[in-house]
Write a protein that holds these residues in place. Structure first.
Motif, PDB file in Angstrom:
ATOM      1  N   PHE A  12       0.828  -1.207   0.000  1.00 34.50           N
ATOM      2  CA  PHE A  12       0.000   0.000   0.000  1.00 34.50           C
ATOM      3  C   PHE A  12       0.868   1.265   0.000  1.00 34.50           C
ATOM      4  O   PHE A  12       0.551   2.242  -0.678  1.00 34.50           O
ATOM      5  CB  PHE A  12      -0.960   0.007   1.190  1.00 34.50           C
ATOM      6  N   ALA A  13       1.968   1.250   0.737  1.00 33.58           N
ATOM      7  CA  ALA A  13       2.868   2.405   0.767  1.00 33.58           C
ATOM      8  C   ALA A  13       3.489   2.639  -0.613  1.00 33.58           C
ATOM      9  O   ALA A  13       3.587   3.780  -1.073  1.00 33.58           O
ATOM     10  CB  ALA A  13       3.957   2.213   1.816  1.00 33.58           C
ATOM     11  N   GLY A  14       3.899   1.562  -1.273  1.00 31.85           N
ATOM     12  CA  GLY A  14       4.480   1.686  -2.614  1.00 31.85           C
ATOM     13  C   GLY A  14       3.481   2.231  -3.620  1.00 31.85           C
ATOM     14  O   GLY A  14       3.810   3.100  -4.430  1.00 31.85           O
ATOM     15  N   LEU A  15       2.252   1.704  -3.571  1.00 27.51           N
ATOM     16  CA  LEU A  15       1.216   2.227  -4.467  1.00 27.51           C
ATOM     17  C   LEU A  15       0.928   3.696  -4.167  1.00 27.51           C
ATOM     18  O   LEU A  15       0.785   4.513  -5.081  1.00 27.51           O
ATOM     19  CB  LEU A  15      -0.069   1.409  -4.326  1.00 27.51           C
ATOM     20  N   GLY A  16       0.824   4.018  -2.884  1.00 28.74           N
ATOM     21  CA  GLY A  16       0.563   5.409  -2.504  1.00 28.74           C
ATOM     22  C   GLY A  16       1.666   6.339  -2.973  1.00 28.74           C
ATOM     23  O   GLY A  16       1.392   7.427  -3.498  1.00 28.74           O
ATOM     24  N   LEU A  17       2.899   5.928  -2.818  1.00 28.02           N
ATOM     25  CA  LEU A  17       4.028   6.736  -3.274  1.00 28.02           C
ATOM     26  C   LEU A  17       3.998   6.911  -4.786  1.00 28.02           C
ATOM     27  O   LEU A  17       4.197   8.018  -5.298  1.00 28.02           O
ATOM     28  CB  LEU A  17       5.345   6.094  -2.836  1.00 28.02           C
ATOM     29  N   ALA A  18       3.701   5.830  -5.505  1.00 29.93           N
ATOM     30  CA  ALA A  18       3.630   5.914  -6.966  1.00 29.93           C
ATOM     31  C   ALA A  18       2.525   6.867  -7.410  1.00 29.93           C
ATOM     32  O   ALA A  18       2.728   7.700  -8.302  1.00 29.93           O
ATOM     33  CB  ALA A  18       3.400   4.527  -7.565  1.00 29.93           C
ATOM     34  N   PHE A  19       1.348   6.769  -6.795  1.00 27.80           N
ATOM     35  CA  PHE A  19       0.248   7.667  -7.149  1.00 27.80           C
ATOM     36  C   PHE A  19       0.606   9.108  -6.822  1.00 27.80           C
ATOM     37  O   PHE A  19       0.326  10.026  -7.608  1.00 27.80           O
ATOM     38  CB  PHE A  19      -1.038   7.279  -6.416  1.00 27.80           C
ATOM     39  N   ALA A  20       1.233   9.335  -5.665  1.00 21.71           N
ATOM     40  CA  ALA A  20       1.609  10.692  -5.273  1.00 21.71           C
ATOM     41  C   ALA A  20       2.638  11.277  -6.244  1.00 21.71           C
ATOM     42  O   ALA A  20       2.507  12.422  -6.681  1.00 21.71           O
ATOM     43  CB  ALA A  20       2.154  10.692  -3.845  1.00 21.71           C
ATOM     44  N   LEU A  21       3.654  10.493  -6.584  1.00 21.46           N
ATOM     45  CA  LEU A  21       4.685  10.975  -7.505  1.00 21.46           C
ATOM     46  C   LEU A  21       4.137  11.236  -8.909  1.00 21.46           C
ATOM     47  O   LEU A  21       4.614  12.127  -9.613  1.00 21.46           O
ATOM     48  CB  LEU A  21       5.849   9.986  -7.571  1.00 21.46           C
ATOM     49  N   ALA A  22       3.116  10.464  -9.298  1.00 29.48           N
ATOM     50  CA  ALA A  22       2.512  10.646 -10.619  1.00 29.48           C
ATOM     51  C   ALA A  22       1.482  11.773 -10.627  1.00 29.48           C
ATOM     52  O   ALA A  22       0.970  12.143 -11.684  1.00 29.48           O
ATOM     53  CB  ALA A  22       1.857   9.348 -11.076  1.00 29.48           C
ATOM     54  N   GLY A  23       1.173  12.319  -9.462  1.00 29.20           N
ATOM     55  CA  GLY A  23       0.184  13.391  -9.384  1.00 29.20           C
ATOM     56  C   GLY A  23      -1.254  12.896  -9.511  1.00 29.20           C
ATOM     57  O   GLY A  23      -2.146  13.659  -9.851  1.00 29.20           O
ATOM     58  N   TRP A  26      -6.613  11.668  -7.003  1.00 26.02           N
ATOM     59  CA  TRP A  26      -7.850  10.929  -6.750  1.00 26.02           C
ATOM     60  C   TRP A  26      -7.570   9.446  -6.542  1.00 26.02           C
ATOM     61  O   TRP A  26      -8.258   8.785  -5.770  1.00 26.02           O
ATOM     62  CB  TRP A  26      -8.868  11.151  -7.870  1.00 26.02           C
ATOM     63  N   TRP A  27      -6.564   8.921  -7.217  1.00 31.22           N
ATOM     64  CA  TRP A  27      -6.171   7.536  -6.966  1.00 31.22           C
ATOM     65  C   TRP A  27      -5.602   7.401  -5.557  1.00 31.22           C
ATOM     66  O   TRP A  27      -5.819   6.396  -4.889  1.00 31.22           O
ATOM     67  CB  TRP A  27      -5.148   7.068  -8.000  1.00 31.22           C
ATOM     68  N   LEU A  28      -4.885   8.414  -5.121  1.00 32.78           N
ATOM     69  CA  LEU A  28      -4.325   8.399  -3.769  1.00 32.78           C
ATOM     70  C   LEU A  28      -5.450   8.430  -2.731  1.00 32.78           C
ATOM     71  O   LEU A  28      -5.412   7.684  -1.748  1.00 32.78           O
ATOM     72  CB  LEU A  28      -3.382   9.588  -3.577  1.00 32.78           C
TER      73      LEU A  28
END
Length: 90
Positions: A12-23, A26-28
């Motif tokens: 979940f942390a990895g997905l959250g970081l990826a969504f945050a870095l990609a901007g 709403w996915w975050l």
């Protein structure tokens, strides 16, 4: 529950970081909502049954291996379709 589910937390942390870095804010937000809901369900499951939802599935799968295989295949197909949907929009 004495063990910390590090693999799930890292996922979940990895997905959250990826969504945050990609901007993808709403996915975050979606991921945060799913994480909170999962935490609530896990807490209630452990309080009422003594097992996590994964533990309950594993116990059931040991009694019904063919049905568990079918459910695992269905989950795999659903994730495969989700990937297809995200790539194509269909």
């Amino acid at each position: 529950m004495s063990k910390v589910p590090w693999g799930i937390l890292i996922m979940f942390a990895g997905l959250g970081l990826a969504f945050a870095l990609a901007g993808l804010s709403w996915w975050l937000v979606f991921l945060a909502g799913v994480s909170v809901w999962l935490a609530v369900v896990e807490y209630l499951a452990v309080r009422r049954t003594g097992l996590t939802i994964s533990g309950q599935f594993l116990a059931w799968a040991r009694r019904h291996p063919w049905a568990a295989g079918a459910m695992a295949a269905l989950l795999g197909a659903a994730v495969g379709y989700l990937i297809y949907h995200l790539v194509t929009g269909y």
